[in-house]
Design a protein around this motif. Structure first.
Motif, PDB file in Angstrom:
ATOM      1  N   LYS A  12       0.825  -1.205   0.000  1.00  0.00           N
ATOM      2  CA  LYS A  12       0.000   0.000   0.000  1.00  0.00           C
ATOM      3  C   LYS A  12       0.865   1.264   0.000  1.00  0.00           C
ATOM      4  O   LYS A  12       1.859   1.355   0.734  1.00  0.00           O
ATOM      5  CB  LYS A  12      -0.893   0.002   1.249  1.00  0.00           C
ATOM      6  N   ALA A  13       0.483   2.252  -0.801  1.00  0.00           N
ATOM      7  CA  ALA A  13       1.158   3.551  -0.797  1.00  0.00           C
ATOM      8  C   ALA A  13       0.576   4.392   0.337  1.00  0.00           C
ATOM      9  O   ALA A  13      -0.639   4.571   0.438  1.00  0.00           O
ATOM     10  CB  ALA A  13       0.946   4.255  -2.128  1.00  0.00           C
ATOM     11  N   LEU A  14       1.447   4.888   1.196  1.00  0.00           N
ATOM     12  CA  LEU A  14       1.001   5.652   2.361  1.00  0.00           C
ATOM     13  C   LEU A  14       0.731   7.113   2.009  1.00  0.00           C
ATOM     14  O   LEU A  14       1.428   7.705   1.184  1.00  0.00           O
ATOM     15  CB  LEU A  14       2.066   5.599   3.459  1.00  0.00           C
ATOM     16  N   THR A  15      -0.265   7.662   2.674  1.00  0.00           N
ATOM     17  CA  THR A  15      -0.489   9.104   2.567  1.00  0.00           C
ATOM     18  C   THR A  15       0.505   9.806   3.487  1.00  0.00           C
ATOM     19  O   THR A  15       1.153   9.176   4.341  1.00  0.00           O
ATOM     20  CB  THR A  15      -1.915   9.465   2.997  1.00  0.00           C
ATOM     21  N   GLU A  16       0.634  11.093   3.360  1.00  0.00           N
ATOM     22  CA  GLU A  16       1.532  11.853   4.227  1.00  0.00           C
ATOM     23  C   GLU A  16       1.110  11.723   5.686  1.00  0.00           C
ATOM     24  O   GLU A  16       1.962  11.583   6.578  1.00  0.00           O
ATOM     25  CB  GLU A  16       1.528  13.332   3.812  1.00  0.00           C
ATOM     26  N   GLU A  17      -0.192  11.741   5.935  1.00  0.00           N
ATOM     27  CA  GLU A  17      -0.692  11.597   7.310  1.00  0.00           C
ATOM     28  C   GLU A  17      -0.331  10.234   7.884  1.00  0.00           C
ATOM     29  O   GLU A  17       0.066  10.118   9.045  1.00  0.00           O
ATOM     30  CB  GLU A  17      -2.206  11.785   7.340  1.00  0.00           C
ATOM     31  N   GLU A  18      -0.437   9.188   7.072  1.00  0.00           N
ATOM     32  CA  GLU A  18      -0.108   7.838   7.541  1.00  0.00           C
ATOM     33  C   GLU A  18       1.391   7.699   7.809  1.00  0.00           C
ATOM     34  O   GLU A  18       1.804   7.042   8.772  1.00  0.00           O
ATOM     35  CB  GLU A  18      -0.579   6.820   6.511  1.00  0.00           C
ATOM     36  N   GLU A  19       2.208   8.315   6.970  1.00  0.00           N
ATOM     37  CA  GLU A  19       3.653   8.298   7.210  1.00  0.00           C
ATOM     38  C   GLU A  19       3.994   8.985   8.529  1.00  0.00           C
ATOM     39  O   GLU A  19       4.877   8.530   9.270  1.00  0.00           O
ATOM     40  CB  GLU A  19       4.378   8.975   6.053  1.00  0.00           C
ATOM     41  N   TYR A 193       1.016  -2.219   6.798  1.00  0.00           N
ATOM     42  CA  TYR A 193       0.205  -0.993   6.723  1.00  0.00           C
ATOM     43  C   TYR A 193      -1.289  -1.260   6.831  1.00  0.00           C
ATOM     44  O   TYR A 193      -2.110  -0.455   6.390  1.00  0.00           O
ATOM     45  CB  TYR A 193       0.502  -0.191   5.446  1.00  0.00           C
TER      46      TYR A 193
END
Length: 269
Positions: A12-19, A193
């Motif tokens: 999964k590609a993370l959003t900035e918030e998830e990072e 993730y």
């Protein structure tokens, strides 16, 4: 919205918030002494889990025959042996027994003695059909109950994630010893993730992708690559190994949560 089941090899590609959430988890790790105590008390925490929840927590896993065709195959001739590791209160085997697969014998074990007792109290439990026992699959104790090279199928459904990564090697080696040549491992567990991993607050991370829950049980989040490597270097062939993207939906409570699991099938070479 994702379909009910979406399979992919891609992380999964993370959003900035998830990072940012993952980075925040590193600000305060579980202290080493506490992490060591969690390992010592692992059985106690799972036994307390079943003391609190009894047979109410997990739903019957009737989806397993849809996801794993091997569970639908009717043995021809000799009886087949299936071993469920981490049986809990029997949410996988009892639905299979209800489907009258009369040529299967089921070995089932759990780390929690209390869970095993719940299995034995089920009206469908019969020693002609099922052998339930308490066992730590990271030890050789399992060979006291099941002969080597005697199993056709092993199921590990949300089990390996509860074990410390340092012991993964021993678990897979035990599976190889238990299975007949050509025997299969059917696997499903938490993928990297997953929503649950992203929700952990600082103070719950033990090490990379390993976390402590509030109740003292632990959870590990797997990548497709590391799981494939774990099994292939221990005598297995990868037949399938993909991330499963699902959503937990509850319209009444306005819950719509993405989940990521890893679903795999490994064959003993």
């Amino acid at each position: 919205m994702l379909p009910e089941d979406t399979f992919t090899k891609t992380v999964k590609a993370l959003t900035e918030e998830e990072e940012q959430k993952l980075e925040a988890q590193n600000s305060r790790l579980v202290p080493k002494f506490k992490a060591e105590q969690l390992e010592k008390d692992a059985q106690k925490h799972w036994d307390l889990f079943y003391k609190r929840n009894e047979t109410r927590f997990f739903k019957d896993r009737r989806w397993t025959t849809r996801e794993f065709e091997d569970l639908l195959s009717e043995p021809q001739g000799n009886q087949k042996n299936l071993f469920e590791i981490g049986c809990g209160v029997g949410n996988l085997i009892f639905p299979l027994i209800e489907e009258n697969r009369n040529n299967y014998f089921y070995f089932v074990c759990d780390f929690s003695p209390r869970a095993v007792e719940f299995v034995k109290q089920n009206p469908l439990y019969s020693e002609d059909k099922v052998k339930a026992f308490q066992c730590d699959i990271t030890t050789d104790r399992v060979f006291e109950e099941i002969p080597e090279q005697s199993l056709d199928i092993v199921t590990m459904i949300f089990v390996l994630s509860a074990i410390h990564p340092d012991k993964f090697q021993k678990v897979v080696d035990n599976l190889r010893r238990l299975l007949k040549p050509g025997g299969v491992v059917l696997f499903r567990d938490y993928g990297l993730y997953d929503m649950a991993q992203l929700r952990f607050k600082p103070g719950h991370k033990i090490s990379e992708n390993l976390y402590m829950r509030q109740d003292g049980t632990r959870s590990y989040y797997f990548t497709e690559e590391e799981l494939a490597d774990l099994f292939t270097r221990n005598g297995f062939e990868v037949k399938s190994n993909s991330y499963v993207h699902r959503r937990t939906l509850n319209v009444k409570e306005e819950i719509d949560v993405p989940r990521i699991f890893l679903q795999s099938k490994f064959v003993k070479s």
